[in-house]
Design an enzyme around this catalytic site. Structure first.
Site, PDB file in Angstrom:
ATOM      1  N   ARG A  51      -6.764  22.510  48.862  1.00  0.00           N
ATOM      2  CA  ARG A  51      -7.204  21.322  49.603  1.00  0.00           C
ATOM      3  C   ARG A  51      -6.051  20.649  50.343  1.00  0.00           C
ATOM      4  NH1 ARG A  51      -9.799  18.449  44.590  1.00  0.00           N
ATOM      5  NH2 ARG A  51      -7.785  19.223  43.912  1.00  0.00           N
ATOM      6  N   LYS A 148      -8.833  34.138  34.201  1.00  0.00           N
ATOM      7  CA  LYS A 148      -9.385  33.700  32.927  1.00  0.00           C
ATOM      8  C   LYS A 148      -9.395  32.173  32.897  1.00  0.00           C
ATOM      9  CE  LYS A 148      -6.134  32.866  29.387  1.00  0.00           C
ATOM     10  NZ  LYS A 148      -5.435  33.211  28.177  1.00  0.00           N
ATOM     11  N   HIS A 178      -4.176  39.856  32.080  1.00  0.00           N
ATOM     12  CA  HIS A 178      -2.828  40.344  32.417  1.00  0.00           C
ATOM     13  C   HIS A 178      -2.221  41.204  31.313  1.00  0.00           C
ATOM     14  CE1 HIS A 178      -1.763  36.610  30.329  1.00  0.00           C
ATOM     15  NE2 HIS A 178      -0.638  37.210  30.038  1.00  0.00           N
ATOM     16  N   LYS A 182       0.336  45.224  31.502  1.00  0.00           N
ATOM     17  CA  LYS A 182       1.664  45.483  30.931  1.00  0.00           C
ATOM     18  C   LYS A 182       1.921  46.985  30.857  1.00  0.00           C
ATOM     19  CE  LYS A 182       2.074  41.240  28.294  1.00  0.00           C
ATOM     20  NZ  LYS A 182       3.334  40.720  28.819  1.00  0.00           N
ATOM     21  N   GLU A 216       3.707  33.162  19.439  1.00  0.00           N
ATOM     22  CA  GLU A 216       4.434  32.338  20.408  1.00  0.00           C
ATOM     23  C   GLU A 216       5.254  31.303  19.655  1.00  0.00           C
ATOM     24  OE1 GLU A 216       1.997  31.410  24.160  1.00  0.00           O
ATOM     25  OE2 GLU A 216       0.506  31.679  22.595  1.00  0.00           O
ATOM     26  N   ASP A 235      -8.918  31.629  23.411  1.00  0.00           N
ATOM     27  CA  ASP A 235      -7.800  31.758  24.349  1.00  0.00           C
ATOM     28  C   ASP A 235      -7.127  33.132  24.274  1.00  0.00           C
ATOM     29  OD1 ASP A 235      -6.144  30.404  26.301  1.00  0.00           O
ATOM     30  OD2 ASP A 235      -4.521  30.461  24.824  1.00  0.00           O
ATOM     31  N   HIS A 240      -7.570  38.979  25.341  1.00  0.00           N
ATOM     32  CA  HIS A 240      -6.379  39.834  25.304  1.00  0.00           C
ATOM     33  C   HIS A 240      -6.343  40.765  24.087  1.00  0.00           C
ATOM     34  CE1 HIS A 240      -5.165  37.250  28.456  1.00  0.00           C
ATOM     35  NE2 HIS A 240      -4.820  36.234  27.705  1.00  0.00           N
ATOM     36  N   LYS A 336       0.546  29.657  17.797  1.00  0.00           N
ATOM     37  CA  LYS A 336       1.579  28.873  18.491  1.00  0.00           C
ATOM     38  C   LYS A 336       2.611  28.419  17.472  1.00  0.00           C
ATOM     39  CE  LYS A 336      -0.995  28.425  22.298  1.00  0.00           C
ATOM     40  NZ  LYS A 336      -0.602  29.078  23.551  1.00  0.00           N
TER      41      LYS A 336
HETATM   42  P1  NAP Z   1      -3.432  24.489  38.955  1.00  0.00           P
HETATM   43  O1  NAP Z   1      -1.953  24.485  38.817  1.00  0.00           O
HETATM   44  O2  NAP Z   1      -4.199  23.269  38.574  1.00  0.00           O
HETATM   45  O3  NAP Z   1      -3.758  24.852  40.472  1.00  0.00           O
HETATM   46  C1  NAP Z   1      -5.046  24.779  41.002  1.00  0.00           C
HETATM   47  C2  NAP Z   1      -5.012  25.207  42.453  1.00  0.00           C
HETATM   48  O4  NAP Z   1      -6.336  25.117  42.965  1.00  0.00           O
HETATM   49  C3  NAP Z   1      -4.157  24.326  43.334  1.00  0.00           C
HETATM   50  O5  NAP Z   1      -3.621  25.116  44.373  1.00  0.00           O
HETATM   51  C4  NAP Z   1      -5.175  23.328  43.893  1.00  0.00           C
HETATM   52  O6  NAP Z   1      -4.669  22.782  45.097  1.00  0.00           O
HETATM   53  C5  NAP Z   1      -6.362  24.252  44.100  1.00  0.00           C
HETATM   54  N1  NAP Z   1      -7.650  23.559  44.090  1.00  0.00           N
HETATM   55  C6  NAP Z   1      -8.108  22.660  43.192  1.00  0.00           C
HETATM   56  N2  NAP Z   1      -9.343  22.236  43.528  1.00  0.00           N
HETATM   57  C7  NAP Z   1      -9.669  22.902  44.662  1.00  0.00           C
HETATM   58  C8  NAP Z   1     -10.809  22.900  45.510  1.00  0.00           C
HETATM   59  N3  NAP Z   1     -11.871  22.102  45.271  1.00  0.00           N
HETATM   60  N4  NAP Z   1     -10.814  23.706  46.573  1.00  0.00           N
HETATM   61  C9  NAP Z   1      -9.760  24.497  46.859  1.00  0.00           C
HETATM   62  N5  NAP Z   1      -8.649  24.555  46.107  1.00  0.00           N
HETATM   63  C10 NAP Z   1      -8.605  23.754  45.023  1.00  0.00           C
HETATM   64  O7  NAP Z   1      -4.099  25.683  38.134  1.00  0.00           O
HETATM   65  P2  NAP Z   1      -3.400  27.071  37.707  1.00  0.00           P
HETATM   66  O8  NAP Z   1      -2.648  26.860  36.440  1.00  0.00           O
HETATM   67  O9  NAP Z   1      -2.679  27.666  38.861  1.00  0.00           O
HETATM   68  O10 NAP Z   1      -4.670  27.950  37.310  1.00  0.00           O
HETATM   69  C11 NAP Z   1      -5.478  28.600  38.266  1.00  0.00           C
HETATM   70  C12 NAP Z   1      -6.439  29.529  37.544  1.00  0.00           C
HETATM   71  O11 NAP Z   1      -5.691  30.503  36.855  1.00  0.00           O
HETATM   72  C13 NAP Z   1      -7.323  28.855  36.495  1.00  0.00           C
HETATM   73  O12 NAP Z   1      -8.567  29.519  36.434  1.00  0.00           O
HETATM   74  C14 NAP Z   1      -6.563  29.110  35.208  1.00  0.00           C
HETATM   75  O13 NAP Z   1      -7.412  29.081  34.077  1.00  0.00           O
HETATM   76  C15 NAP Z   1      -6.020  30.491  35.471  1.00  0.00           C
HETATM   77  N6  NAP Z   1      -4.822  30.837  34.692  1.00  0.00           N
HETATM   78  C16 NAP Z   1      -3.669  30.146  34.857  1.00  0.00           C
HETATM   79  C17 NAP Z   1      -2.548  30.508  34.139  1.00  0.00           C
HETATM   80  C18 NAP Z   1      -1.230  29.798  34.308  1.00  0.00           C
HETATM   81  O14 NAP Z   1      -0.260  30.223  33.694  1.00  0.00           O
HETATM   82  N7  NAP Z   1      -1.134  28.755  35.109  1.00  0.00           N
HETATM   83  C19 NAP Z   1      -2.613  31.576  33.228  1.00  0.00           C
HETATM   84  C20 NAP Z   1      -3.809  32.276  33.084  1.00  0.00           C
HETATM   85  C21 NAP Z   1      -4.896  31.899  33.826  1.00  0.00           C
HETATM   86  P3  NAP Z   1      -5.276  21.410  45.729  1.00  0.00           P
HETATM   87  O15 NAP Z   1      -5.272  20.396  44.642  1.00  0.00           O
HETATM   88  O16 NAP Z   1      -4.383  21.086  46.890  1.00  0.00           O
HETATM   89  O17 NAP Z   1      -6.656  21.737  46.185  1.00  0.00           O
END
Ligand code: NAP
Length: 489
Positions: A51, A148, A178, A182, A216, A235, A240, A336
């Site tokens: 966004r 996920k 992921h 590996k 962890e 989780d 996994h 954890k």
């Molecule tokens: P995050 O840091 O909260 O990032 C969310 C992203 O989505 C941001 O780029 C945000 O940017 C965008 N976004 C939010 N609302 C939106 C909307 N209505 N339209 C378009 N874009 C939107 O989340 P994240 O940690 O990267 O996680 C992303 C996904 O990966 C999730 O499903 C999470 O469960 C999964 N995941 C993450 C990790 C990790 O290590 N982070 C690990 C495994 C899985 P704006 O606010 O500018 O829109």
């Protein structure tokens, strides 16, 4: 040994959530590393969407910073990075709105591989799938990558599958786990199915039991409130660890082909017995200093929920009810704030039926240990004669296969799981991605386990930070005359 890097086809990869944590820590650095390795062809494009009102330059700045922060210094080449960043573009889009899609349609080419990475909250997957179609951006050949968690129970996973299926065929959907990306996990299949050595022993007659550990050292810290709605079972275990269990327990697929492999994994999940309460130990870390260090908050503080019954640790004894495995338990544990950060699968073989060397020789079982982190590799412990004139005394030695040591610089330079999986998406290879029916079967197994402890109101047992988990988890094996392997790096 020279590693072969085969460039993929020209592609447009759209990352929804391109500015988020996952994109910055894993996806963008991973793509840079593939670019550096020569795997990304000239003309490939990465289009970030979120966004935030950014332009290409703003997105490139975020990506450049992510590479600087998360790519090893030795791999940061300013010239290569500059070229890589030129392939990045940005379109501001709200997944739930209708603005920006026309611009995206103008940017995404129809004559190259197109992939859409949904790196946003799962609640937005449906909106994205629908709009990609409505605005004529996705084609019947496009691929979508979904993150996920894939549901929080069978009902929500089914719903999610149905939403995606209304716009995309199963062959277009790449559900990421992921762990499957590996190197060692894939090597597990190579070791099993490319060598005759292990397969004859790979059954209840020769394998005493299997241990899968994902430990962890960190707590749930900053994401405690989110984690509290999930817990270790949802989780880690349902996804996994279930995938790891499947790769160990599955029958040889007739071919290394996505559906052949996934058919065999599905059969394993369906063969899992329900797990009775006495075969489950759940834990929550206490608020105690670790090894004389500073005070650390308890789980309930991190989770911002003083009455939380969510587990930050779980151990389970799991049985695969089929001819190959009946009588050979799979012990799973994850948690954890444990003693060390390590992920390991250990295949513990039975003792020989009779020891010709007599008792008191310090006998240990043969163990094939597969380390996923740190230092990916495998290790087979075997008994040999202790060197020297001390008579026939036995000792255990490891046959060690650390990838870093065995394969030289390329072994140490194993691609991260995310970069490998993204390249598989571009190649159109679904082998290392979960199929919809697999995910649903895993939830069908996990649901009654979770609803069982929820309806009983079971309280997790406390355990100290830096320990191996609750005492009761030790008993889970002791009562079977077995013991957990030490948790160590
Ligand atoms: P995050 O840091 O909260 O990032 C969310 C992203 O989505 C941001 O780029 C945000 O940017 C965008 N976004 C939010 N609302 C939106 C909307 N209505 N339209 C378009 N874009 C939107 O989340 P994240 O940690 O990267 O996680 C992303 C996904 O990966 C999730 O499903 C999470 O469960 C999964 N995941 C993450 C990790 C990790 O290590 N982070 C690990 C495994 C899985 P704006 O606010 O500018 O829109």
């Amino acid at each position: 040994m020279v590693s072969r890097v085969i460039p993929v086809e020209v592609f447009d990869l759209v990352i929804f959530g391109g500015t988020g944590d996952l994109a910055r820590r894993k996806i963008l650095p991973g793509l840079y590393r593939r670019y550096l390795a020569g795997q990304m062809p000239e003309g490939a494009r990465i289009i970030g969407c979120a966004r935030a009102e950014l332009d290409d330059a703003g997105f490139r700045a975020i990506a450049g910073q992510a590479v600087t922060e998360f790519v090893d210094e030795r791999k940061r080449d300013p010239v290569v990075l500059g070229r890589f960043l030129e392939s990045l573009h940005y379109v501001p889009i709200d997944a739930t709105g209708d603005g920006g899609w026309n611009r995206l349609r103008g940017l995404v080419r129809k004559d190259v591989v197109t992939a859409f990475y949904f790196s946003v909250a799962p609640g937005l997957f449906g909106a994205l799938a629908e709009r990609l179609h409505k605005h004529g951006i996705a084609t019947a050949e496009s691929r979508i990558v979904v993150e996920k968690p894939f549901g929080r129970d069978l009902a929500t996973a089914r719903e999610l599958n149905a939403v995606l299926a209304s716009h995309f065929a199963e062959r277009q959907i790449y559900r990421i786990d992921h762990y499957l990306g590996k190197e060692t996990v894939q090597n597990l299949m190579a070791v099993r199915f490319a060598n005759l050595l292990f397969e004859p022993l790979w059954n209840h007659q020769y394998v005493d039991h299997v241990q899968i550990t994902v430990a962890e050292t960190v707590g749930v810290g900053g994401r405690g409130a989110y984690y509290d709605k999930s817990g270790a079972m949802r989780d880690m275990v349902q996804n996994h660890m279930m995938q790891l269990l499947c790769l160990i327990a599955m029958e040889p697929p007739y071919r290394f082909d996505p559906d052949a492999v996934r058919d065999e994994k599905l059969k394993v999940i369906k063969a899992l017995r329900p797990v009775p309460p006495e075969n489950i130990v759940r834990g929550q870390y206490r608020g105690k200093p670790r090894n004389g260090g500073p005070a650390e908050p308890a789980y309930s503080v991190d989770a911002e929920n003083p009455d939380s019954l969510t587990e930050s640790y779980i151990a389970l004894k799991v049985e695969v009810a089929n001819w190959r495995w009946m009588g050979t338990p799979f012990y799973l544990r994850t948690g954890k704030k444990l003693r060390a950060r390590t992920s390991e699968i250990a295949i513990v073989f039975k003792e020989p039926p009779h020891s010709i060397f007599g008792d008191g020789q310090g006998w240990r079982e043969n163990v094939l240990a597969i380390r996923l982190q740190p230092n990916e590799g495998m290790n087979l412990s075997v008994m040999i004669k202790e060197p020297g004139p001390g008579g026939m005394r036995l000792t255990e030695v490891p046959l060690d296969m650390s990838f870093a040591e065995a394969l030289g610089p390329e072994g140490a330079d194993i691609p991260d799981a995310y970069e490998r999986l993204i390249m598989d998406v571009i190649r159109g290879n679904q082998t290392l991605f979960m199929r919809g029916d697999e995910v649903e079967a895993a939830w069908a197994w996990a649901d009654p386990i979770i609803s069982g402890w929820e309806s009983r109101g079971d309280k997790p047992k406390g355990y100290d930070p830096g320990s191996s988990g609750p005492e009761d988890a030790l008993m889970l094996l002791h009562r079977d005359g077995r013991r957990w392997r030490e948790i160590r790096e």
